[in-house]
Design a protein around this motif. Structure first.
Motif, short mmCIF file in Angstrom:
data_model
loop_
_atom_site.label_atom_id
_atom_site.label_comp_id
_atom_site.label_asym_id
_atom_site.label_seq_id
_atom_site.Cartn_x
_atom_site.Cartn_y
_atom_site.Cartn_z
N LEU A 1 -12.41 78.19 58.57
CA LEU A 1 -13.40 79.24 58.38
C LEU A 1 -14.04 79.55 59.72
O LEU A 1 -14.43 78.64 60.46
N THR A 2 -14.13 80.84 60.05
CA THR A 2 -14.72 81.22 61.33
C THR A 2 -15.82 82.23 61.12
O THR A 2 -15.69 83.16 60.34
N SER A 3 -16.91 82.04 61.82
CA SER A 3 -18.02 82.99 61.79
C SER A 3 -18.53 83.14 63.20
O SER A 3 -18.65 82.15 63.92
N PHE A 4 -18.82 84.37 63.59
CA PHE A 4 -19.17 84.61 64.98
C PHE A 4 -20.43 85.46 65.07
O PHE A 4 -20.67 86.34 64.26
N SER A 5 -21.18 85.20 66.09
CA SER A 5 -22.39 85.97 66.35
C SER A 5 -22.31 86.58 67.73
O SER A 5 -21.89 85.92 68.68
N ILE A 6 -22.65 87.84 67.82
CA ILE A 6 -22.64 88.52 69.11
C ILE A 6 -24.09 88.75 69.50
O ILE A 6 -24.77 89.61 68.96
N ASN A 7 -24.54 87.97 70.45
CA ASN A 7 -25.96 88.00 70.78
C ASN A 7 -26.40 89.35 71.31
O ASN A 7 -27.47 89.84 70.95
N SER A 8 -25.55 89.97 72.16
CA SER A 8 -25.98 91.21 72.79
C SER A 8 -26.15 92.33 71.77
O SER A 8 -26.89 93.26 71.99
N THR B 1 -13.96 84.50 58.19
CA THR B 1 -12.58 84.86 57.88
C THR B 1 -11.72 83.61 57.84
O THR B 1 -11.69 82.84 58.80
N ILE B 2 -11.03 83.43 56.75
CA ILE B 2 -10.17 82.26 56.58
C ILE B 2 -8.90 82.42 57.41
O ILE B 2 -8.29 83.49 57.42
N LYS B 3 -8.52 81.36 58.10
CA LYS B 3 -7.22 81.31 58.77
C LYS B 3 -6.24 80.56 57.88
O LYS B 3 -6.47 79.39 57.56
N ARG B 4 -5.17 81.23 57.49
CA ARG B 4 -4.13 80.60 56.68
C ARG B 4 -2.80 80.78 57.40
O ARG B 4 -2.08 81.75 57.15
N PRO B 5 -2.48 79.91 58.31
CA PRO B 5 -1.27 80.10 59.12
C PRO B 5 -0.01 80.21 58.26
O PRO B 5 0.26 79.37 57.41
N THR B 6 0.72 81.27 58.50
CA THR B 6 2.02 81.50 57.86
C THR B 6 3.06 81.61 58.96
O THR B 6 2.82 82.24 60.00
N ILE B 7 4.21 81.01 58.75
CA ILE B 7 5.27 81.03 59.76
C ILE B 7 6.34 82.02 59.34
O ILE B 7 6.90 81.94 58.25
N ASN B 8 6.62 83.00 60.21
CA ASN B 8 7.70 83.96 60.00
C ASN B 8 8.80 83.70 61.02
O ASN B 8 8.52 83.51 62.21
N GLU B 9 10.03 83.68 60.55
CA GLU B 9 11.17 83.38 61.42
C GLU B 9 11.89 84.66 61.83
O GLU B 9 12.17 85.52 61.00
N LEU C 1 -9.35 89.62 66.51
CA LEU C 1 -10.24 89.93 67.63
C LEU C 1 -11.60 89.27 67.43
O LEU C 1 -12.18 88.71 68.38
N GLN C 2 -12.11 89.30 66.21
CA GLN C 2 -13.39 88.65 65.94
C GLN C 2 -13.28 87.13 66.06
O GLN C 2 -14.28 86.45 66.33
N GLY C 3 -12.07 86.60 65.88
CA GLY C 3 -11.87 85.16 65.97
C GLY C 3 -11.81 84.62 67.38
O GLY C 3 -11.73 83.40 67.57
N LEU C 4 -11.84 85.51 68.37
CA LEU C 4 -11.86 85.07 69.76
C LEU C 4 -13.30 84.85 70.21
O LEU C 4 -14.25 85.19 69.52
N SER C 5 -13.45 84.34 71.40
CA SER C 5 -14.79 83.94 71.86
C SER C 5 -15.48 85.00 72.70
O SER C 5 -16.44 84.70 73.41
N GLY C 6 -15.00 86.25 72.64
CA GLY C 6 -15.63 87.30 73.44
C GLY C 6 -17.02 87.64 72.96
O GLY C 6 -17.42 87.32 71.83
N SER C 7 -17.78 88.33 73.80
CA SER C 7 -19.17 88.64 73.49
C SER C 7 -19.39 90.10 73.11
O SER C 7 -20.50 90.48 72.74
N ASN C 8 -18.35 90.94 73.21
CA ASN C 8 -18.50 92.35 72.89
C ASN C 8 -18.23 92.62 71.41
O ASN C 8 -17.48 91.88 70.77
N PRO C 9 -18.80 93.69 70.87
CA PRO C 9 -18.60 94.01 69.45
C PRO C 9 -17.13 94.26 69.13
O PRO C 9 -16.39 94.84 69.93
N ALA C 10 -16.73 93.84 67.94
CA ALA C 10 -15.40 94.13 67.39
C ALA C 10 -15.62 94.51 65.94
O ALA C 10 -15.63 93.66 65.06
N LEU C 11 -15.81 95.79 65.69
CA LEU C 11 -16.21 96.27 64.37
C LEU C 11 -15.03 96.81 63.59
O LEU C 11 -14.16 97.51 64.13
#
Length: 707
Positions: free
Chosen positions: A20-27, A35-43, A660-670
């Motif tokens: 489970l990931t939750s992010f806050s953008i201070n600026s 958002t749940i991460k459910r890794p699926t493998i595609n070959e 994009l929201q799951g990364l550690s950036g500080s800019n909005p990703a709406l």
């Protein structure tokens, strides 16, 4: 983010991780839904690719809907705040008022064989246009079809209509909630009983009348994301049920697609059979005046496309691509290989439209920044070349046989469409109707410049600005491109661009490879394994504007829709440091799985297929979703999609936003998912204003604000 591993080295731990990931953008004080991460493998061809958000592809699954609603709670609140802060809604409403007025004139259904009796009008700001029918005089129109009475629950938009030859009936196609799926109804124009039947399962179809019925195309209709396959052509007779319709044509290949077109006089019909996987075309014709009541071959399994225009004096007139140029050609059904070219070829211009009359054709051409029209007789002799102003485009050419009027429209990025009339005797043109504007359009200027792309190819860029184009690096710039499918991108009025320039910015459109502005080779050099050229062209355009000191990265934005949304995603992931904000509208963003959904199989000739080992590697190299990386500061990003978009399904935007929201950036990703609309966006004026205000309020905040 692209995690490709050879089969023997795949860590088994990937399959069991749920995060489970939750992010806050201070600026921006934004907190995204978890958002749940459910890794699926595609070959793919010995590679394993991990997809953490593949579960978001099931767009009607309850947990996905809840996630989308939570995303909208965040994005809509924030976007409305920005639009109100910058007074964007009120200002755009003023510019949209001009377009509202224009739309009452734009959607006239013209035919070169009879005077049109139909127009589309907006009844109010909250409704889609209604069909009005003229009974006695030019201005005596009455409502014939009001979309509000078709459904109480769905948003109905009339997409197209076709009158019968005797004008007693009108067949009209409408969509629900912006879907590409259509339904067909028939309305009597004489006040008599209308046929009660409703035809469903219709998609990418026109209506071609023949006697007491018409031809149309249908598919098997499934879920929103299901592939659009198994095209069939049917004939429907009025006052009968759809289940009784006659099957006219189908093949054994589920990928074959059809398009049937006929003349208003009902004397010739042409059927196109296109296999997008093989990029192969066949053409058949049906002559209802002949004793042979069947479709017969014209061109069989060729690698070029033809578009049927009309049938005159025993000749079929078609649009074709010859020697890297679109041309109008003519031939007889009896000798289809004896082709006569009718239109002249110009080195730096492409055909954008045509209107065929009994003895002549008016053809519009678009050079990069200047259109013109050429009038030829049916043998191809030039009668006149008509010069037109620079920076505009021609559209909606129509000849009204009863009155003898030849009408066309001129418009630009900053001037709403102007109605013009061409005198077919002396070939002078005059303005018939101007659309009033509440800004000084004469202060807007444009220029076409050239810059080298990565491989040295010179790329044209069309720049629009007000008064002067400064070189102090301080001008906010909005960049855009389409660059796909051989589409010729012409200047068209956009209130959002007016808003951006009036606030001190400038606009630039890149004629990137993949588009059709410079011919077939320009398209070919921006598709399949050459697709990276499209992105290189846009990146080079951004560098050019910065190097010329027109702007700087913090003030440079990019906006792209559909294939342009793919371009936006690609330049965002490849060169994020060049941009201060990016808007991705209904973009194709997962290039490894796009062909599994809706009309994706039809795009294989443009992008390639992940089922091919070499094409897979090419797609993986630029697929925006698979090339997001941790540790990169991506610019503020707004993704706009629509829940009922069944052309580019919203799953592309869902997955990209989650990653994009799951990364550690500080800019909005709406992520903003519009409800009750599809690929083309809002249908009524009020929603159009709000939608543009949200987008341009976002761009204003990140590119135009001075504090």
């Amino acid at each position: 983010m692209l995690n490709m591993l050879r089969l023997p080295y795949l860590p088994s731990l990937l399959l069991s991780s749920i995060i489970l990931t939750s992010f806050s953008i201070n600026s921006q004080s934004l907190e995204y839904p978890p958002t749940i991460k459910r890794p699926t493998i595609n070959e793919y061809h010995g590679y394993q690719v991990m997809d953490e958000y593949q579960w978001l592809e099931e767009i009607d699954r309850p947990e996905v809907r809840i996630w989308v609603e939570a995303q909208n709670d965040v994005s809509q609140k924030h976007l409305r705040k920005l639009a109100n802060r910058n007074n964007t809604i009120n200002m755009l409403n003023e510019y949209m008022l001009q377009k509202k007025r224009w739309n009452t004139y734009a959607n006239i259904n013209f035919s070169s064989n009879h005077e049109s009796n139909y127009r589309l009008f907006y009844d109010d700001d909250l409704s889609a246009p209604s069909i009005y029918y003229r009974e006695r005089s030019f201005n005596d129109y009455r409502v014939l079809v009001d979309p509000k009475f078709i459904s109480n629950n769905d948003r109905i938009v009339i997409e197209n209509f076709a009158p019968s030859k005797d004008d007693r009936y009108l067949a009209y196609l409408y969509s629900r909630n912006g879907s590409d799926w259509r339904e067909i109804k028939i309305q009597s124009t004489e006040g008599s009983v209308s046929p009660p039947e409703i035809l469903t399962g219709v998609k990418f179809s026109n209506v071609s009348w023949l006697n007491n019925g018409f031809f149309y195309k249908k598919y098997q209709q499934g879920a929103i994301t299901d592939q659009t396959l198994d095209s069939e052509v049917y004939y429907h007779r009025l006052f009968t049920e759809q289940e009784d319709d006659s099957l006219v044509f189908k093949t054994n290949s589920p990928y074959d697609d059809f398009q049937l077109s006929g003349t208003y006089q009902q004397d010739m019909y042409v059927l196109e059979i296109h296999n997008p996987i093989k990029n192969q075309y066949s053409y058949l014709y049906f002559d209802p005046t002949s004793d042979i009541k069947a479709f017969r071959p014209l061109h069989y399994k060729v690698n070029y496309s033809l578009e049927f225009i009309d049938f005159k004096h025993g000749h079929l007139f078609m649009e074709a691509t010859i020697h890297n140029k679109s041309q109008i050609i003519a031939f007889t059904a009896q000798k289809p290989l004896e082709i006569r070219r009718v239109t002249p070829e110009y080195e730096d211009a492409q055909i954008t439209g045509y209107e065929l009359m009994d003895d002549k054709i008016v053809v519009s051409y678009q050079a990069l920044s200047k259109p013109f029209m050429t009038v030829v007789d049916l043998e191809g002799n030039i009668l006149k070349e008509v010069d037109l102003p620079g920076g505009v485009s021609v559209s909606n050419m129509s000849y009204q046989k009863a009155s003898g009027d030849f009408i066309f429209l001129l418009q630009s990025f900053t001037i709403p469409p102007v109605v013009c009339k061409l005198d077919l005797n002396n070939y002078d043109y005059s303005v018939v109707e101007r659309t009033g504007v509440n800004f000084d359009f004469q202060s807007f200027k444009f220029s076409t410049q050239y810059f080298p792309s990565k491989d040295g190819t010179m790329i044209p860029i069309f720049i629009v600005y007000k008064n002067e184009l400064k070189k102090d690096g301080k001008t906010p710039f909005l960049l855009s491109a389409y660059g796909g499918f051989g589409v010729i991108s012409n200047p068209h009025y956009d209130p959002g661009i007016i808003y951006f320039i009036e606030q001190g910015g400038a606009f630039a459109f890149v004629h990137a490879r993949g588009g059709g502005e410079l011919g077939f080779d320009w398209w070919k050099n921006g598709r399949l394994d050459q697709k990276q050229n499209t992105f290189d062209d846009v990146i080079a355009a951004a560098e050019y504007l910065i190097d010329e000191k027109h702007t700087q990265p913090a003030k440079l934005g990019f906006i792209g829709s559909s294939n342009g949304g793919l371009v936006a995603g690609a330049v965002l992931t490849q060169r994020p440091e060049l941009f201060g904000a990016v808007v991705i509208k209904v973009g194709v963003l997962d290039m490894l799985r796009y062909e599994r959904f809706t009309v994706g199989p039809k795009w294989v000739k443009e992008f390639g297929s992940a089922s091919d080992s070499l094409q897979f590697l090419n797609l993986a190299s630029y697929s925006p979703y698979h090339n997001l990386k941790e540790g990169i500061e991506y610019p503020p990003t707004l993704l706009v999609t629509a829940h009922t978009d069944d052309r580019v399904p919203p799953l592309h935007s869902f997955k990209f936003a989650a990653a994009l929201q799951g990364l550690s950036g500080s800019n909005p990703a709406l992520l903003w998912t519009q409800q009750g609309t599809g690929h083309s966006g809002a249908a009524n004026v009020s929603e159009k204003v709000e939608n543009k205000a949200f987008v341009y309020g976002f761009l204003h905040e990140h590119l135009l604000r001075k504090d």
